[in-house]
Design an enzyme around this catalytic site. Structure first.
Site, PDB file in Angstrom:
ATOM      1  N   SER A 322      25.221 -16.458 -61.848  1.00  0.00           N
ATOM      2  CA  SER A 322      26.530 -17.238 -61.897  1.00  0.00           C
ATOM      3  C   SER A 322      27.213 -17.040 -63.247  1.00  0.00           C
ATOM      4  O   SER A 322      28.278 -16.802 -63.241  1.00  0.00           O
ATOM      5  CB  SER A 322      26.332 -18.794 -61.728  1.00  0.00           C
ATOM      6  OG  SER A 322      27.337 -19.398 -62.004  1.00  0.00           O
ATOM      7  N   TRP A 325      28.554 -13.399 -63.359  1.00  0.00           N
ATOM      8  CA  TRP A 325      30.038 -13.391 -62.786  1.00  0.00           C
ATOM      9  C   TRP A 325      31.172 -13.845 -63.671  1.00  0.00           C
ATOM     10  O   TRP A 325      32.072 -13.408 -63.311  1.00  0.00           O
ATOM     11  CB  TRP A 325      29.771 -14.639 -61.273  1.00  0.00           C
ATOM     12  CG  TRP A 325      30.920 -14.775 -60.754  1.00  0.00           C
ATOM     13  CD1 TRP A 325      31.358 -13.901 -59.656  1.00  0.00           C
ATOM     14  CD2 TRP A 325      32.089 -15.625 -60.747  1.00  0.00           C
ATOM     15  NE1 TRP A 325      32.574 -14.192 -58.933  1.00  0.00           N
ATOM     16  CE2 TRP A 325      33.071 -15.316 -59.869  1.00  0.00           C
ATOM     17  CE3 TRP A 325      32.390 -16.493 -61.599  1.00  0.00           C
ATOM     18  CZ2 TRP A 325      34.282 -16.077 -59.611  1.00  0.00           C
ATOM     19  CZ3 TRP A 325      33.464 -17.241 -61.637  1.00  0.00           C
ATOM     20  CH2 TRP A 325      34.561 -17.082 -60.628  1.00  0.00           C
ATOM     21  N   HIS A 326      30.751 -14.617 -64.145  1.00  0.00           N
ATOM     22  CA  HIS A 326      32.002 -15.178 -65.336  1.00  0.00           C
ATOM     23  C   HIS A 326      32.441 -14.278 -66.169  1.00  0.00           C
ATOM     24  O   HIS A 326      33.550 -14.319 -66.601  1.00  0.00           O
ATOM     25  CB  HIS A 326      31.429 -16.510 -66.065  1.00  0.00           C
ATOM     26  CG  HIS A 326      31.653 -17.709 -65.165  1.00  0.00           C
ATOM     27  ND1 HIS A 326      30.569 -18.045 -64.273  1.00  0.00           N
ATOM     28  CD2 HIS A 326      32.333 -18.657 -65.084  1.00  0.00           C
ATOM     29  CE1 HIS A 326      31.036 -19.141 -63.554  1.00  0.00           C
ATOM     30  NE2 HIS A 326      32.112 -19.533 -64.059  1.00  0.00           N
ATOM     31  N   GLY A 327      31.489 -13.144 -66.564  1.00  0.00           N
ATOM     32  CA  GLY A 327      32.197 -12.149 -67.442  1.00  0.00           C
ATOM     33  C   GLY A 327      31.127 -11.422 -67.889  1.00  0.00           C
ATOM     34  O   GLY A 327      29.708 -11.630 -67.759  1.00  0.00           O
ATOM     35  N   PHE A 484      38.209 -13.914 -65.098  1.00  0.00           N
ATOM     36  CA  PHE A 484      37.027 -13.659 -64.487  1.00  0.00           C
ATOM     37  C   PHE A 484      37.132 -13.306 -63.140  1.00  0.00           C
ATOM     38  O   PHE A 484      36.222 -12.874 -62.450  1.00  0.00           O
ATOM     39  CB  PHE A 484      36.332 -14.973 -64.316  1.00  0.00           C
ATOM     40  CG  PHE A 484      36.002 -15.812 -65.608  1.00  0.00           C
ATOM     41  CD1 PHE A 484      35.644 -14.976 -66.881  1.00  0.00           C
ATOM     42  CD2 PHE A 484      36.188 -17.465 -65.815  1.00  0.00           C
ATOM     43  CE1 PHE A 484      35.427 -15.756 -67.894  1.00  0.00           C
ATOM     44  CE2 PHE A 484      36.032 -17.894 -66.911  1.00  0.00           C
ATOM     45  CZ  PHE A 484      35.748 -17.141 -68.153  1.00  0.00           C
TER      46      PHE A 484
END
Length: 484
Positions: A322, A325-327, A484
């Site tokens: 997770s 996924w954000h960066g 993102f």
């Protein structure tokens, strides 16, 4: 095209008029209009993004059709992994190519080997992380035979590119949104009014709370070496409100706009800052992403039905993925790992589902215990978000060291703070409205309990004036989750 821009203020009414007054007699024409409008909306960012989303749409539509005709297990898996490979391949290239290349070069430099490989100047397509997960869920559900694949390419294309939630979610499941494109849609005045109210609340969150807080946050984080620990804590608090106002504000606008066109999107935020532990927080924050990882990663890994060691492994995988996924930055990975560490005691002692109800339901104020737990949860998420906000690990560490310095007990101050009293007042107002409306779908919906119509309209008018005032006095920024 930003939701809080003049362009969108022109675009939305034009599409609305054509949708209900020109194409209203034909469902297919309405779907075509949505598709055309969605591609126009995305093309306003960069027309080159259109080829990418079109290719992804064609691949997943074709694979869905082929899966419906194929019973051979090996061939079905091959089709599934083709979809996963194409979608994650595009996402990996555009979002993570330079990250992996930089770390590959750094790894070899530790052994005295220098590699001269040029990084690529890649533009991250807006919304790619969101629509990639949306199309992946469709293919996976069709593969599992939980969903009948669509044979209508127009409908599927409109589902993938649906402009209200295209750029930053919510990440819709095909089982929920796709069938709505097949149903005849009738204009519902009550739902439209509710949609406009939710748009208004989303704009307040974005323009007033998020953009208003941004200047405070940027000043403190960009010059953290000049400020006391207490001032940095103030910056962390405002970053929490900036992030929530920005992202949940986008979701509110997306849901409200969808209601104007007769669509129902899933709730993406459920008052997370009233959560009493980390588990409850992530049941209430970015719900569409949390449930996506639960259904398509956590449960296939064994979920909570496996041994304690494997459950701990699964929790770390979910939170670290997770974060990634954000960066494409180690800061996001550390942020994810910290949240996993927060979650572990709740899981080990089997109390991760102890707070499923609405806090202080039917009461004006929370108990001392609930209030303390909410403050603790807010503080823990804020500390982890230092890594979320920092440019790199070193900056995050320096900020943490400053926070726990003896200057933490000084009065927070920076030269421009006195000019931000209006933002602070609005944050308090926002917090109060959210608390009053915590049993509704969104904060402003609590106005339904106000019987006096004049009073309700006075409140809406005041809100519009506040939004207008901040829109001309505060520098507007892009929605944070666009990156993102």
């Amino acid at each position: 095209m930003l939701f809080n821009s003049v362009d969108f203020a022109i675009f939305l009414p034009v599409v609305f008029i054509f949708y209900w007054f020109v194409t209203n007699r034909s469902l297919r024409l309405q779907n075509l209009l949505i598709l055309f409008s969605s591609y126009f909306f995305m093309g306003c960012w960069d027309y080159r993004f259109l080829a990418l989303i079109l290719f992804s749409t064609v691949v997943d539509y074709t694979i869905g059709v082929l899966l419906s005709k194929e019973e051979n297990k090996f061939k079905r898996k091959l089709l599934l992994w083709t979809s996963i490979g194409v979608n994650l391949g595009f996402l990996g290239f555009f979002k993570y190519y330079n990250f992996f290349l930089e770390n590959f070069i750094d790894a070899f430099s530790l052994f005295g080997q220098k590699i001269n490989v040029g990084l690529l100047h890649i533009i991250l397509p807006v919304g790619i992380s969101f629509y990639t997960f949306q199309t992946l869920s469709y293919t996976i559900d069709v593969y599992r035979k939980n969903l009948e694949p669509t044979k209508d390419f127009i409908v599927f294309s409109a589902f993938v590119s649906f402009f209200p939630q295209l750029v930053a979610g919510p990440i819709e499941r095909a089982s929920h949104l796709l069938p709505q494109f097949y149903k005849k849609r009738q204009f519902n005045y009550a739902l439209a009014v509710d949609g406009v109210q939710q748009i208004l609340w989303g704009l307040f969150k974005k323009v007033v709370i998020a953009d208003g807080s941004a200047s405070i946050v940027n000043e403190i984080f960009n010059n953290h070496d000049q400020y006391s620990g207490s001032t940095i804590v103030l910056g962390v608090i405002f970053f929490n409100f900036q992030l929530y106002g920005d992202f949940s504000g986008y979701s509110d606008i997306a849901i409200g706009v969808s209601r104007l066109f007769g669509f129902d999107l899933k709730k993406n935020f459920a008052f997370p800052y009233f959560a009493r532990d980390i588990a409850e927080f992530y049941r209430r924050w970015h719900i569409s992403l949390s449930t996506w990882f639960r259904d398509y990663l956590y449960i296939p890994l064994g979920g909570s039905r496996v041994s304690l060691g494997k459950r701990i492994r699964n929790v770390f995988i979910i939170y670290i993925v997770s974060g990634f996924w954000h960066g494409a930055n180690w800061t996001f990975i550390v942020w994810g790992a910290l949240n996993a560490i927060y979650y572990l005691p709740l899981m080990i002692f089997n109390i991760n589902r102890s707070n499923l109800d609405i806090v202080a339901k039917d009461k004006y104020l929370p108990s001392l215990k609930d209030a303390s737990l909410m403050v603790l949860t807010f503080a823990l998420t804020g500390l982890a978000r230092i890594f979320f906000r920092a440019d790199n690990i070193q900056d995050a560490w320096d900020i943490l060291v400053s926070v726990f310095d003896k200057s933490l007990f000084e009065f927070p101050y920076y030269s421009g703070l006195g000019l931000k009293y209006n933002v602070m007042v609005m944050v308090v107002v926002f917090f109060v409205v959210e608390w009053i409306g915590r049993e509704y779908e969104y904060g402003l919906q609590c106005v339904r309990s106000v019987e006096n119509r004049s009073l309700r309209w006075a409140g809406f008018t005041t809100l519009i004036l506040i939004i207008f005032y901040f829109s001309v006095t505060v520098e507007a920024g892009q929605f944070i989750y666009f990156q993102f």
